[in-house]
Motif scaffolding. Structure first.
Motif, PDB file in Angstrom:
ATOM      1  N   THR A  34     -10.298  -0.362  -3.782  1.00 14.49           N
ATOM      2  CA  THR A  34     -10.382  -1.155  -5.007  1.00 14.49           C
ATOM      3  C   THR A  34     -10.106  -2.628  -4.727  1.00 14.49           C
ATOM      4  O   THR A  34     -10.828  -3.513  -5.211  1.00 14.49           O
ATOM      5  CB  THR A  34      -9.408  -0.618  -6.064  1.00 14.49           C
ATOM      6  OG1 THR A  34      -9.757   0.739  -6.379  1.00 14.49           O
ATOM      7  CG2 THR A  34      -9.459  -1.457  -7.329  1.00 14.49           C
ATOM      8  N   VAL A  74     -16.739   5.622  -3.574  1.00 15.96           N
ATOM      9  CA  VAL A  74     -15.964   6.771  -4.038  1.00 15.96           C
ATOM     10  C   VAL A  74     -16.108   7.930  -3.058  1.00 15.96           C
ATOM     11  O   VAL A  74     -15.131   8.609  -2.713  1.00 15.96           O
ATOM     12  CB  VAL A  74     -16.419   7.192  -5.451  1.00 15.96           C
ATOM     13  CG1 VAL A  74     -15.722   8.480  -5.879  1.00 15.96           C
ATOM     14  CG2 VAL A  74     -16.146   6.076  -6.451  1.00 15.96           C
ATOM     15  N   ARG A  78     -13.227   9.774  -0.557  1.00 14.98           N
ATOM     16  CA  ARG A  78     -13.029  11.218  -0.569  1.00 14.98           C
ATOM     17  C   ARG A  78     -13.147  11.806   0.832  1.00 14.98           C
ATOM     18  O   ARG A  78     -12.386  12.690   1.216  1.00 14.98           O
ATOM     19  CB  ARG A  78     -14.056  11.864  -1.496  1.00 14.98           C
ATOM     20  CG  ARG A  78     -13.866  13.358  -1.659  1.00 14.98           C
ATOM     21  CD  ARG A  78     -14.969  13.980  -2.484  1.00 14.98           C
ATOM     22  NE  ARG A  78     -14.834  15.427  -2.507  1.00 14.98           N
ATOM     23  CZ  ARG A  78     -15.814  16.260  -2.784  1.00 14.98           C
ATOM     24  NH1 ARG A  78     -17.017  15.793  -3.057  1.00 14.98           N
ATOM     25  NH2 ARG A  78     -15.621  17.554  -2.788  1.00 14.98           N
ATOM     26  N   LEU A 187     -12.971   1.262 -12.620  1.00 23.02           N
ATOM     27  CA  LEU A 187     -12.838   2.698 -12.398  1.00 23.02           C
ATOM     28  C   LEU A 187     -11.402   3.070 -12.049  1.00 23.02           C
ATOM     29  O   LEU A 187     -10.868   4.079 -12.527  1.00 23.02           O
ATOM     30  CB  LEU A 187     -13.787   3.131 -11.272  1.00 23.02           C
ATOM     31  CG  LEU A 187     -13.785   4.610 -10.887  1.00 23.02           C
ATOM     32  CD1 LEU A 187     -14.210   5.472 -12.077  1.00 23.02           C
ATOM     33  CD2 LEU A 187     -14.719   4.855  -9.699  1.00 23.02           C
ATOM     34  N   PHE A 188     -10.753   2.241 -11.236  1.00 19.01           N
ATOM     35  CA  PHE A 188      -9.360   2.499 -10.856  1.00 19.01           C
ATOM     36  C   PHE A 188      -8.460   2.458 -12.083  1.00 19.01           C
ATOM     37  O   PHE A 188      -7.631   3.356 -12.291  1.00 19.01           O
ATOM     38  CB  PHE A 188      -8.902   1.457  -9.834  1.00 19.01           C
ATOM     39  CG  PHE A 188      -7.530   1.709  -9.275  1.00 19.01           C
ATOM     40  CD1 PHE A 188      -7.365   2.380  -8.078  1.00 19.01           C
ATOM     41  CD2 PHE A 188      -6.388   1.274  -9.956  1.00 19.01           C
ATOM     42  CE1 PHE A 188      -6.093   2.616  -7.565  1.00 19.01           C
ATOM     43  CE2 PHE A 188      -5.127   1.506  -9.454  1.00 19.01           C
ATOM     44  CZ  PHE A 188      -4.973   2.188  -8.250  1.00 19.01           C
ATOM     45  N   ALA A 190      -9.285   2.855 -15.179  1.00 20.37           N
ATOM     46  CA  ALA A 190      -9.625   3.946 -16.094  1.00 20.37           C
ATOM     47  C   ALA A 190      -8.988   5.262 -15.672  1.00 20.37           C
ATOM     48  O   ALA A 190      -8.652   6.094 -16.527  1.00 20.37           O
ATOM     49  CB  ALA A 190     -11.140   4.110 -16.176  1.00 20.37           C
ATOM     50  N   THR A 191      -8.788   5.461 -14.368  1.00 19.77           N
ATOM     51  CA  THR A 191      -8.247   6.729 -13.876  1.00 19.77           C
ATOM     52  C   THR A 191      -6.737   6.690 -13.644  1.00 19.77           C
ATOM     53  O   THR A 191      -6.066   7.709 -13.785  1.00 19.77           O
ATOM     54  CB  THR A 191      -8.943   7.136 -12.567  1.00 19.77           C
ATOM     55  OG1 THR A 191      -8.831   6.069 -11.609  1.00 19.77           O
ATOM     56  CG2 THR A 191     -10.414   7.434 -12.813  1.00 19.77           C
ATOM     57  N   ARG A 192      -6.197   5.509 -13.311  1.00 26.17           N
ATOM     58  CA  ARG A 192      -4.772   5.432 -12.984  1.00 26.17           C
ATOM     59  C   ARG A 192      -3.978   4.479 -13.868  1.00 26.17           C
ATOM     60  O   ARG A 192      -2.749   4.530 -13.881  1.00 26.17           O
ATOM     61  CB  ARG A 192      -4.583   5.016 -11.517  1.00 26.17           C
ATOM     62  CG  ARG A 192      -5.122   6.005 -10.502  1.00 26.17           C
ATOM     63  CD  ARG A 192      -4.646   5.628  -9.112  1.00 26.17           C
ATOM     64  NE  ARG A 192      -5.213   6.463  -8.068  1.00 26.17           N
ATOM     65  CZ  ARG A 192      -4.929   6.342  -6.780  1.00 26.17           C
ATOM     66  NH1 ARG A 192      -4.066   5.409  -6.379  1.00 26.17           N
ATOM     67  NH2 ARG A 192      -5.497   7.129  -5.882  1.00 26.17           N
TER      68      ARG A 192
END
Length: 280
Positions: A34, A74, A78, A187-188, A190-192
């Motif tokens: 990120t 992403v 992973r 995105l980061f 939104a998720t964390r």
């Protein structure tokens, strides 16, 4: 003797392996990716504001590539959750040159000569040999790495076609495509949440710094590749870039203390020989 363009792409390969090592060396790869993306997007914004606009024909490719790059980021994060650098990186990179060559033939009507075709096969074969040596890779890790390889091939073909429609404005094309990296911090968050992204700025400045440097190295590495694909065959440029796996093995051995067998070194030699074929 390697051509000027081949030498520049090899330099990009070294840069590419370096930023992947920076990403892998950090404990939280999503967090690191990120901040890399923030650096990439910030620099791209400055370039985009100070250069001519992309040509109309290039816009669809800029948008498609930008979105695929986010998916790639992403997927890469992973894949590194399941494998060490010397194992995950080769699987992801080794599966892409042949796919790029096929995609370039189908969508850009490209054809390469026998010597360059041999170079592509040697590089892909050597990289896959590196990846398959040693202990077994988990099914989840293999799937993640192969998915990463597919996204690499996809965005490479998109950018190879798009930059050729940019009227020689490879820098402009690269900058506007990388503006999509602003999606990574969104995105980061939104998720964390926002706090996990901002709080470590004071607590872990070295980690943030290495990620920012990694982002700058990344944009330079791929910017060179986009520039080279203006005139060079996509499959050949892609395969030459994937010699970065040799640099990744060296970085993994020297800095990350990863074990490298004699067979893996031999596979590296095969990759290097393939690079020579592409440079002739």
């Amino acid at each position: 003797m390697l051509s000027y363009t081949s030498g520049i792409v090899l330099f990009a390969a070294m840069l590419h392996a370096s930023w992947n090592a920076m990403l892998h060396g950090n404990r939280d790869r999503f967090f690191s990716m990120t901040w890399m993306s923030i650096a990439i997007a910030a620099v791209s914004t400055l370039i985009a504001l100070s250069t001519p606009w992309p040509t109309r024909a290039a816009w669809p490719y800029i948008g498609a590539s930008g979105l695929v790059h986010v998916l790639y980021n992403v997927s890469l994060v992973r894949s590194y959750r399941h494998n060490d650098l010397a194992r995950a990186y080769p699987i992801a990179r080794g599966s892409s040159p042949l796919l790029v060559t096929l995609g370039a033939a189908l969508f850009a009507h490209e054809a390469i000569g026998p010597l360059h075709a041999l170079g592509v096969v040697m590089i892909s074969g050597g990289i896959i040999a590196i990846a398959l040596q040693g202990r077994q890779v988990s099914r989840a890790g293999t799937l993640a790495a192969l998915t990463t390889g597919a996204t690499i091939a996809l965005y490479t073909v998109i950018d190879g076609i798009g930059v050729r429609l940019s009227d020689g404005r490879s820098l402009t094309y690269t900058a506007w495509m990388f503006l999509f990296y602003w999606l990574m911090p969104l995105l980061f968050v939104a998720t964390r949440g926002f706090a996990p992204l901002w709080t470590p700025v004071r607590a872990e400045p070295l980690s943030i710094g290495s990620s920012l440097v990694g982002g700058l190295v990344s944009i330079a590495a791929y910017g060179i590749v986009i520039w080279a694909m203006q005139s060079g065959a996509m499959g050949a440029v892609s395969a030459l870039r994937e010699t970065s796996v040799v640099f990744a093995v060296l970085i993994g051995r020297v800095f990350l203390r990863e074990t490298v067998s004699a067979k893996r070194w031999l596979a590296c030699v095969v990759v290097a020989a393939g690079a020579v074929c592409l440079g002739l």
